[in-house]
Design a protein around this motif. Sequence first.
Motif, PDB file in Angstrom:
ATOM      1  N   LYS A   1      26.495  33.039  47.757  1.00 19.99           N
ATOM      2  CA  LYS A   1      27.342  33.795  48.695  1.00 19.99           C
ATOM      3  C   LYS A   1      28.609  34.290  47.983  1.00 19.99           C
ATOM      4  CE  LYS A   1      26.031  31.327  52.943  1.00 19.99           C
ATOM      5  NZ  LYS A   1      26.352  30.114  53.721  1.00 19.99           N
ATOM      6  N   ARG A   2      29.208  33.406  47.178  1.00 23.15           N
ATOM      7  CA  ARG A   2      30.435  33.800  46.467  1.00 23.15           C
ATOM      8  C   ARG A   2      30.140  34.964  45.515  1.00 23.15           C
ATOM      9  NH1 ARG A   2      33.115  29.165  43.236  1.00 23.15           N
ATOM     10  NH2 ARG A   2      32.937  28.159  45.259  1.00 23.15           N
ATOM     11  N   LYS A   3      28.991  34.863  44.846  1.00 20.24           N
ATOM     12  CA  LYS A   3      28.605  35.920  43.908  1.00 20.24           C
ATOM     13  C   LYS A   3      28.371  37.238  44.655  1.00 20.24           C
ATOM     14  CE  LYS A   3      26.830  36.712  39.584  1.00 20.24           C
ATOM     15  NZ  LYS A   3      27.583  36.459  38.347  1.00 20.24           N
ATOM     16  N   GLU A   4      27.798  37.157  45.853  1.00 21.64           N
ATOM     17  CA  GLU A   4      27.567  38.369  46.652  1.00 21.64           C
ATOM     18  C   GLU A   4      28.893  39.058  46.960  1.00 21.64           C
ATOM     19  OE1 GLU A   4      24.743  39.657  47.680  1.00 21.64           O
ATOM     20  OE2 GLU A   4      23.235  38.056  47.603  1.00 21.64           O
ATOM     21  N   ILE A   5      29.933  38.263  47.211  1.00 24.17           N
ATOM     22  CA  ILE A   5      31.218  38.836  47.623  1.00 24.17           C
ATOM     23  C   ILE A   5      32.064  39.252  46.420  1.00 24.17           C
ATOM     24  CG2 ILE A   5      33.416  38.301  48.730  1.00 24.17           C
ATOM     25  CD1 ILE A   5      31.785  36.533  50.671  1.00 24.17           C
ATOM     26  N   PHE A   6      32.209  38.352  45.468  1.00 21.73           N
ATOM     27  CA  PHE A   6      33.135  38.626  44.359  1.00 21.73           C
ATOM     28  C   PHE A   6      32.439  39.159  43.115  1.00 21.73           C
ATOM     29  CE2 PHE A   6      35.187  35.234  46.893  1.00 21.73           C
ATOM     30  CZ  PHE A   6      36.284  35.958  47.327  1.00 21.73           C
ATOM     31  N   GLY A   7      31.117  39.161  43.112  1.00 24.41           N
ATOM     32  CA  GLY A   7      30.378  39.693  41.967  1.00 24.41           C
ATOM     33  C   GLY A   7      30.322  38.740  40.802  1.00 24.41           C
TER      34      GLY A   7
END
Lengths: 133, 230
Positions: free
Chosen positions: B224-230
């Motif tokens: 989820k974090r990767k989805e938001i912050f890349g």
Amino acid sequence: MSEPSTSYGSRPAPTGSAFELFAWLFMRLSGVLLLVLALGHLVIMHLINNVGNINYEFVAGRWSGELGMFWRGYDWLMLMLAMVHGVNGLRTILEDYLRPGKRRTLALSALYIIGIAFLAVGSVVIFAFKRVV
Amino acid sequence: MKVALRIQRFNPDTDKSPHFEDYTVESELTDRILDAILQVKGLTDGTLTLRKSCAHGVCGSDGMRINGRNALACRELIMNHKQPIVIEPMKGFSIIKDLVVDMEPFFNKYKSVKPYLINDEAAPAKERPQSEKDRMKFEDTTKCILCACCTTSCPTYWADSDFVGPAALVAAHRFIFDSRDRAGEERLDIVGEKEGAWKCRTIFNCTDACPRGIQVTQAIGEIKRKEIFG
């Protein structure tokens, strides 16, 4: 053998929409903001001021004084965030527990209509309010 | 000593719905629950059907619901469980017979996240080096043995079988965070869907159930974090 599950085959067709990402992020951000706003509201309404003193005069005074627009903004932001946060939470629950179909469409439609109605009525009250006495 | 078992039975040829049957076997407390079930099959009722292969917690065949919690029967000692020990098939899949469930939807979800290394750059002469630090980013999610204990313990999955499920998200995590892989974006698109990582409600049942101790909910959180912050 019992009925095969609906997902038999593969995953549902991708929508390519980032809506769920923003909905998820919104819940986190609005949650943190609401913590500040709602606690602030609680402190003002129940700790600083005695509940017995909170009446038409108190709210009207707050909304039409020098800081009128600030307090209207504060209340409106709280209304917006709480409504959208709550409606989105209920949407999540309904989509989790109701399978796609008539019942889900009906429940979600009712939810959105009630949500929008409350938002509209609240916004009108907050911004169209004129002190009468 | 005597060990009491209550096992859910279902024969598709004769039964309309599953029912429970009680069994008592002679077993040591230090035996595993799988031993007790195999005693039932071997000595009491040979029609009892279950999957098991290595019987040492490696292959992931004997995932089942034991006293309400998903686990591998070969990794659970009898003495750690209240009797009668209630044995059910994993929930959320259709039952083929007794403790055997149809895992096809599970593997289809697993395949949907492309659980293999994708890198179409020219192959280097020797190997694709990776630093220890980069490797540690997905160390935890390499441990998955596809037993489905996590996915079938997930209430979100029970309610919505379109949800890709924790096991497939673990597989996605294993390649998204692999510095040698080049299809991270593609996988983030696949699991960034409504029925992907965003369907996770952080209930933590998956983390509880995982017999390999994978921090499943954390892995989904990292996606989820990767989805938001890349």
